[in-house]
Design a protein around this motif. Structure first.
Motif, PDB file in Angstrom:
ATOM      1  N   SER A 135       0.558  -1.204  -0.075  1.00 46.40           N
ATOM      2  CA  SER A 135       0.151   0.034  -0.054  1.00 46.40           C
ATOM      3  C   SER A 135       0.967   1.412  -0.189  1.00 46.40           C
ATOM      4  O   SER A 135       0.388   2.276  -0.256  1.00 46.40           O
ATOM      5  N   ASN A 136       2.060   1.180   0.235  1.00 41.64           N
ATOM      6  CA  ASN A 136       3.048   2.216   0.373  1.00 41.64           C
ATOM      7  C   ASN A 136       3.638   2.440  -1.144  1.00 41.64           C
ATOM      8  O   ASN A 136       4.575   3.521  -1.129  1.00 41.64           O
ATOM      9  N   GLY A 137       3.331   1.666  -1.932  1.00 41.31           N
ATOM     10  CA  GLY A 137       3.881   1.735  -3.248  1.00 41.31           C
ATOM     11  C   GLY A 137       5.313   0.885  -3.658  1.00 41.31           C
ATOM     12  O   GLY A 137       5.767   0.895  -4.557  1.00 41.31           O
ATOM     13  N   VAL A 138       5.693   0.360  -2.571  1.00 44.06           N
ATOM     14  CA  VAL A 138       6.991  -0.508  -2.803  1.00 44.06           C
ATOM     15  C   VAL A 138       6.325  -1.996  -3.308  1.00 44.06           C
ATOM     16  O   VAL A 138       5.269  -2.555  -2.869  1.00 44.06           O
ATOM     17  N   THR A 139       7.187  -2.544  -4.078  1.00 40.40           N
ATOM     18  CA  THR A 139       6.921  -3.929  -4.669  1.00 40.40           C
ATOM     19  C   THR A 139       7.806  -4.848  -3.874  1.00 40.40           C
ATOM     20  O   THR A 139       9.330  -4.452  -3.565  1.00 40.40           O
TER      21      THR A 139
ATOM     22  N   ALA B 166      14.909   0.540  -3.210  1.00 40.19           N
ATOM     23  CA  ALA B 166      14.164   1.669  -3.859  1.00 40.19           C
ATOM     24  C   ALA B 166      14.714   2.480  -4.876  1.00 40.19           C
ATOM     25  O   ALA B 166      15.749   2.394  -5.133  1.00 40.19           O
ATOM     26  N   GLU B 167      13.951   3.053  -5.805  1.00 44.91           N
ATOM     27  CA  GLU B 167      14.536   3.681  -6.634  1.00 44.91           C
ATOM     28  C   GLU B 167      15.584   4.644  -6.458  1.00 44.91           C
ATOM     29  O   GLU B 167      15.314   5.556  -5.615  1.00 44.91           O
TER      30      GLU B 167
ATOM     31  N   HIS C 131      11.696  -0.256   7.080  1.00 44.58           N
ATOM     32  CA  HIS C 131      11.161  -1.569   7.536  1.00 44.58           C
ATOM     33  C   HIS C 131       9.780  -1.312   8.303  1.00 44.58           C
ATOM     34  O   HIS C 131       8.831  -1.997   7.931  1.00 44.58           O
ATOM     35  N   CYS C 132       9.922  -0.377   9.113  1.00 43.30           N
ATOM     36  CA  CYS C 132       8.510   0.033   9.653  1.00 43.30           C
ATOM     37  C   CYS C 132       7.545   0.323   8.872  1.00 43.30           C
ATOM     38  O   CYS C 132       6.487  -0.322   8.832  1.00 43.30           O
ATOM     39  N   ASN C 133       7.849   1.089   7.934  1.00 47.15           N
ATOM     40  CA  ASN C 133       6.883   1.693   6.924  1.00 47.15           C
ATOM     41  C   ASN C 133       6.349   0.455   5.969  1.00 47.15           C
ATOM     42  O   ASN C 133       5.352   0.248   5.545  1.00 47.15           O
TER      43      ASN C 133
END
Length: 107
Positions: free
Chosen positions: A6-10, A69-70, A81-83
């Motif tokens: 949900s935060n956009g990370v794959t 991440a990019e 990690h928490c996010n």
């Protein structure tokens, strides 16, 4: 299997979902430093999955093929990690078919 949080990370995640409906709660496996979700795959996930527990093993950013991440060269471990964990917990109900209660979160 990659999923979009949900935060956009794959993120790469290992799933083992029982073939039939279960009332047992899902088990989330989180690895430590210098590991990946693979460390749960051989013994732990099969053990619990055979007993009807939905299992999810998560790869943290920057581990086991998950990009940091990019443009990121170093992961801010606590913050990132928490996010990511928060985003994973928000994403899991739809993946596992878990019902949510607005007052109490995941039921």
């Amino acid at each position: 299997e990659p999923i979009r949080l949900s935060n956009g990370v794959t993120a790469r995640v290992i799933f083992s979902i029982p073939p039939s409906s279960t009332t047992k709660p899902p088990i989330l496996f989180l690895h430590g430093s210098f590991h990946g979700a693979w460390c749960w795959k051989e013994h732990y996930i099969p053990y619990f999955a055979e007993r009807g527990y939905p299992c999810v093993a998560f790869n943290w950013r920057g581990t086991d093929g998950n990009p940091a991440a990019e443009g990121v060269k170093k992961v801010k471990i606590v913050e990132d990690h928490c996010n990511d964990l928060r985003a994973l917990l928000e994403t899991l109900p739809s993946i596992l078919g878990i019902k949510q209660d607005d007052e109490n979160g995941i039921v």
